[in-house]
Write a protein that holds these residues in place. Structure first.
Motif, PDB file in Angstrom:
ATOM      1  N   LYS A   2      30.575  84.254  15.900  1.00  0.00           N
ATOM      2  CA  LYS A   2      31.564  84.853  15.014  1.00  0.00           C
ATOM      3  C   LYS A   2      32.922  84.168  15.151  1.00  0.00           C
ATOM      4  O   LYS A   2      33.408  83.931  16.248  1.00  0.00           O
ATOM      5  CB  LYS A   2      31.700  86.347  15.321  1.00  0.00           C
ATOM      6  CG  LYS A   2      32.639  87.078  14.383  1.00  0.00           C
ATOM      7  CD  LYS A   2      32.661  88.554  14.707  1.00  0.00           C
ATOM      8  CE  LYS A   2      33.616  89.283  13.790  1.00  0.00           C
ATOM      9  NZ  LYS A   2      33.668  90.729  14.106  1.00  0.00           N
ATOM     10  N   THR A   3      33.531  83.836  14.007  1.00  0.00           N
ATOM     11  CA  THR A   3      34.857  83.212  14.004  1.00  0.00           C
ATOM     12  C   THR A   3      35.918  84.300  13.995  1.00  0.00           C
ATOM     13  O   THR A   3      35.921  85.178  13.134  1.00  0.00           O
ATOM     14  CB  THR A   3      35.037  82.329  12.751  1.00  0.00           C
ATOM     15  OG1 THR A   3      34.013  81.335  12.748  1.00  0.00           O
ATOM     16  CG2 THR A   3      36.404  81.671  12.758  1.00  0.00           C
ATOM     17  N   ILE A   4      36.806  84.283  14.992  1.00  0.00           N
ATOM     18  CA  ILE A   4      37.869  85.283  15.101  1.00  0.00           C
ATOM     19  C   ILE A   4      39.117  84.756  14.405  1.00  0.00           C
ATOM     20  O   ILE A   4      39.636  83.695  14.733  1.00  0.00           O
ATOM     21  CB  ILE A   4      38.194  85.607  16.585  1.00  0.00           C
ATOM     22  CG1 ILE A   4      36.923  86.056  17.305  1.00  0.00           C
ATOM     23  CG2 ILE A   4      39.271  86.679  16.641  1.00  0.00           C
ATOM     24  CD1 ILE A   4      36.302  87.315  16.752  1.00  0.00           C
ATOM     25  N   SER A  26      40.128  90.838   5.318  1.00  0.00           N
ATOM     26  CA  SER A  26      38.994  91.741   5.103  1.00  0.00           C
ATOM     27  C   SER A  26      37.851  91.065   4.365  1.00  0.00           C
ATOM     28  O   SER A  26      36.674  91.329   4.645  1.00  0.00           O
ATOM     29  CB  SER A  26      39.446  92.981   4.321  1.00  0.00           C
ATOM     30  OG  SER A  26      39.859  92.643   3.010  1.00  0.00           O
ATOM     31  N   GLU A  29      35.858  88.505   6.755  1.00  0.00           N
ATOM     32  CA  GLU A  29      35.263  89.029   7.978  1.00  0.00           C
ATOM     33  C   GLU A  29      33.737  89.019   7.890  1.00  0.00           C
ATOM     34  O   GLU A  29      33.139  89.590   6.981  1.00  0.00           O
ATOM     35  CB  GLU A  29      35.757  90.459   8.243  1.00  0.00           C
ATOM     36  CG  GLU A  29      35.289  91.006   9.581  1.00  0.00           C
ATOM     37  CD  GLU A  29      35.854  92.397   9.869  1.00  0.00           C
ATOM     38  OE1 GLU A  29      35.658  92.880  10.989  1.00  0.00           O
ATOM     39  OE2 GLU A  29      36.487  92.973   8.977  1.00  0.00           O
ATOM     40  N   ASN A  30      33.118  88.360   8.818  1.00  0.00           N
ATOM     41  CA  ASN A  30      31.653  88.265   8.914  1.00  0.00           C
ATOM     42  C   ASN A  30      30.994  87.591   7.708  1.00  0.00           C
ATOM     43  O   ASN A  30      29.792  87.734   7.490  1.00  0.00           O
ATOM     44  CB  ASN A  30      31.039  89.659   9.103  1.00  0.00           C
ATOM     45  CG  ASN A  30      31.528  90.346  10.351  1.00  0.00           C
ATOM     46  OD1 ASN A  30      31.739  89.702  11.371  1.00  0.00           O
ATOM     47  ND2 ASN A  30      31.729  91.655  10.269  1.00  0.00           N
ATOM     48  N   LYS A  31      31.760  86.856   6.909  1.00  0.00           N
ATOM     49  CA  LYS A  31      31.199  86.247   5.702  1.00  0.00           C
ATOM     50  C   LYS A  31      31.072  84.725   5.801  1.00  0.00           C
ATOM     51  O   LYS A  31      30.339  84.123   5.027  1.00  0.00           O
ATOM     52  CB  LYS A  31      32.082  86.588   4.491  1.00  0.00           C
ATOM     53  CG  LYS A  31      32.141  88.066   4.163  1.00  0.00           C
ATOM     54  CD  LYS A  31      30.829  88.559   3.602  1.00  0.00           C
ATOM     55  CE  LYS A  31      30.862  90.043   3.329  1.00  0.00           C
ATOM     56  NZ  LYS A  31      31.860  90.440   2.352  1.00  0.00           N
ATOM     57  N   GLU A  33      30.438  82.734   8.794  1.00  0.00           N
ATOM     58  CA  GLU A  33      30.129  82.454  10.199  1.00  0.00           C
ATOM     59  C   GLU A  33      29.775  80.989  10.447  1.00  0.00           C
ATOM     60  O   GLU A  33      29.811  80.510  11.576  1.00  0.00           O
ATOM     61  CB  GLU A  33      28.994  83.365  10.655  1.00  0.00           C
ATOM     62  CG  GLU A  33      29.393  84.843  10.655  1.00  0.00           C
ATOM     63  CD  GLU A  33      28.285  85.739  11.181  1.00  0.00           C
ATOM     64  OE1 GLU A  33      27.216  85.198  11.549  1.00  0.00           O
ATOM     65  OE2 GLU A  33      28.496  86.956  11.227  1.00  0.00           O
ATOM     66  N   GLU A  34      29.441  80.270   9.346  1.00  0.00           N
ATOM     67  CA  GLU A  34      29.104  78.854   9.521  1.00  0.00           C
ATOM     68  C   GLU A  34      30.346  77.981   9.690  1.00  0.00           C
ATOM     69  O   GLU A  34      30.242  76.800  10.041  1.00  0.00           O
ATOM     70  CB  GLU A  34      28.278  78.351   8.314  1.00  0.00           C
ATOM     71  CG  GLU A  34      29.076  78.152   7.034  1.00  0.00           C
ATOM     72  CD  GLU A  34      29.325  79.444   6.265  1.00  0.00           C
ATOM     73  OE1 GLU A  34      29.826  79.365   5.139  1.00  0.00           O
ATOM     74  OE2 GLU A  34      29.011  80.528   6.819  1.00  0.00           O
ATOM     75  N   LYS A  37      37.171  78.168  13.094  1.00  0.00           N
ATOM     76  CA  LYS A  37      38.468  78.756  12.768  1.00  0.00           C
ATOM     77  C   LYS A  37      39.308  77.830  11.910  1.00  0.00           C
ATOM     78  O   LYS A  37      39.912  78.249  10.905  1.00  0.00           O
ATOM     79  CB  LYS A  37      39.211  79.087  14.062  1.00  0.00           C
ATOM     80  CG  LYS A  37      40.507  79.857  13.870  1.00  0.00           C
ATOM     81  CD  LYS A  37      41.062  80.280  15.228  1.00  0.00           C
ATOM     82  CE  LYS A  37      42.314  81.116  15.090  1.00  0.00           C
ATOM     83  NZ  LYS A  37      42.833  81.551  16.399  1.00  0.00           N
TER      84      LYS A  37
END
Length: 474
Positions: A2-4, A26, A29-31, A33-34, A37
């Motif tokens: 997961k990218t923070i 928003s 978020e979680n969309k 991941e590939e 940052k």
């Protein structure tokens, strides 16, 4: 992994604390991941710099739209609105909330406005309300046309009886699934792609931006968007012979489609809306009504691009209807098509004006149109009466009773399923935001516009296909 990503990351890269920043966080978020940052930040920087290029993006369209919407005009360059709004007719006013009325009031204070009308399916929209009709003098408003340029209805009536349809429903469902594509960013690939003369149009070379949309237009030709777009089989009933269409009284199988210009139109709309806002500085409450002078290069560019998108939308319907007609081996007895979300040059009270119909059906005297209800409610094949006070227009559907968010929050899957079962409708796809109860009563809407159209036939949906996730696009 997961990218923070946090707000400070975006602030350091050009975002300002506020609604846009929160929306960006928003949405991603979680969309993605590939992406790492740095790549995600670079992507969001690109959306901020060129939002019009993301108006067709499955995830980032909402952010792109919000960025365009936030554009505001410097006070010292602002064009003044008239103190008094030009009077206009409201049809079915008891079904219309205050918000679209307020939007129409502002539109009628523009210095370019000549006349207007509000249809009985009216509800809140960007700039001009959906269901709003506005005639202007030598100026065109991109958001008066809408994001889904040339969105339209198309109806094919076949030489197939109602009994034959019910005996072969499984086959009709199979062909519907096989020959349609739905949803944001969806289209066809390889040998499944269609071809059409619209792809050879010179307007694709109008600007580099439009030229770059050609491949996307090719891929999405014959597909449908998300939201309320649909392809459906149903039964249409003519209670009396129609001489004009050469159809006898009776019931027939029909195909009804609703969709628009896909990514092509959405990107054109975003680009020219931003350009209009840069060139036409209006007060904050009217910013989304920014217009382009028809004598300007930008105005002529948009006019040509809008017409290209409208013809492309028509081509999409043509492809769908041809494919399904061939699949069921039927003969077309009649075909009717009309568009909304468009602007036309028309004569009104002896003057040439630009008529914007944002979610309104052309209803000049003798002009045919289709006004749908919902996935369970009937639709109507109509013939316009040419009512001057309505600027030769009618509603484009039932109109939303609930916003998409409210519908999702208040309508259960069971309630929706019960309604489908009660009306004998098979549904493929769609989310709760498109549930029948999210829409106004189409019968009340039709009652409110009896002076605008005559009903020629009544269409009852039977097998309905929409985007699998109820996604929005265009």
């Amino acid at each position: 992994m997961k990218t923070i990503l946090n707000g400070n990351d975006l602030i350091e890269n050009g975002y300002i604390p506020g609604k846009i920043l929160g929306l960006a966080l928003s949405l991603v978020e979680n969309k993605f991941e590939e992406l790492n940052k740095e790549q995600l930040i670079a992507l969001l920087q690109e959306v901020k710099a060129k939002p019009e290029q993301f108006m067709d993006h499955e995830i980032l369209e909402e952010l792109a739209t919000a960025i365009i919407e936030e554009a505001s005009a410097p006070a010292d360059e602002t064009i003044s609105l008239s103190k008094q709004a030009i009077a206009y007719r409201i049809y079915g006013g008891d079904q219309i909330e205050n918000s679209p009325r307020m939007q129409m009031d502002i539109a009628m204070r523009l210095p370019i406005s000549v006349a207007g009308a509000l249809m009985p399916d009216a509800h809140h929209g960007y700039g001009l309300p959906i269901g709003g009709v506005l005639a202007t003098r030598n100026a065109i408003i991109p958001y008066g046309v809408g994001v889904d340029i040339g969105c339209r209805m198309a109806l094919s009536v076949f030489d197939i009886s109602e009994s034959h349809f019910h005996e072969h429903e499984a086959q009709f469902k199979k062909e519907l699934i096989a020959h349609t594509r739905f949803g944001a960013g969806r289209g066809f690939i390889g040998r499944y792609r269609a071809d059409h003369e619209v792809l050879e149009r010179d307007e694709f070379n109008l600007t580099p931006m439009i030229k770059n949309l050609h491949d996307k237009a090719y891929d999405q030709l014959g597909s449908s968007g998300g939201g309320n777009h649909f392809v459906e089989w149903g039964i249409i009933e003519f209670e009396k012979d129609d001489v004009v269409l050469n159809i006898s009284r009776g019931k027939y199988v029909a195909l009804l489609t609703h969709s628009g210009s896909r990514g092509l139109g959405a990107t054109i709309a975003g680009h020219y809306t931003k350009l209009a806002k840069d060139l036409c500085k209006l007060p904050k409450e009217a910013a989304n009504l920014a217009y382009l002078d028809m004598n300007s290069e930008a105005g002529q560019e948009y006019w040509l691009a809008m017409n290209l998108a409208g013809d492309y939308a028509s081509a999409c319907h043509e492809v769908i209807h041809k494919r399904l007609t061939k699949a069921i081996g039927a003969e077309v007895l009649a075909r009717v098509e009309n568009h909304h979300n468009f602007a036309w040059k028309e004569i009104w009270n002896g003057e040439e004006v630009i008529v914007h119909r944002k979610g309104a059906t052309p209803a000049g005297k003798g002009v045919m149109g289709i006004i749908p209800g919902s996935m369970t409610a009937p639709g109507f094949l109509v013939r316009g009466k040419g009512e001057t006070a309505a600027i030769n227009s009618a509603s484009h559907g039932a109109g939303r009773l609930m916003s998409r968010t409210k519908a999702i929050q208040n309508i259960s899957k069971k309630r929706m399923s019960d309604s489908l079962r009660e009306h004998g409708v098979t549904l493929i796809g769609a989310g709760l935001d498109e549930a029948p109860m999210a829409y106004k009563d189409i019968n009340l809407v039709m009652d409110a516009q009896k002076e605008l159209v005559d009903v020629v036939a009544r269409f009852s949906p039977k097998i309905v296909r929409m985007a699998d996730d109820g996604s929005r696009e265009d």
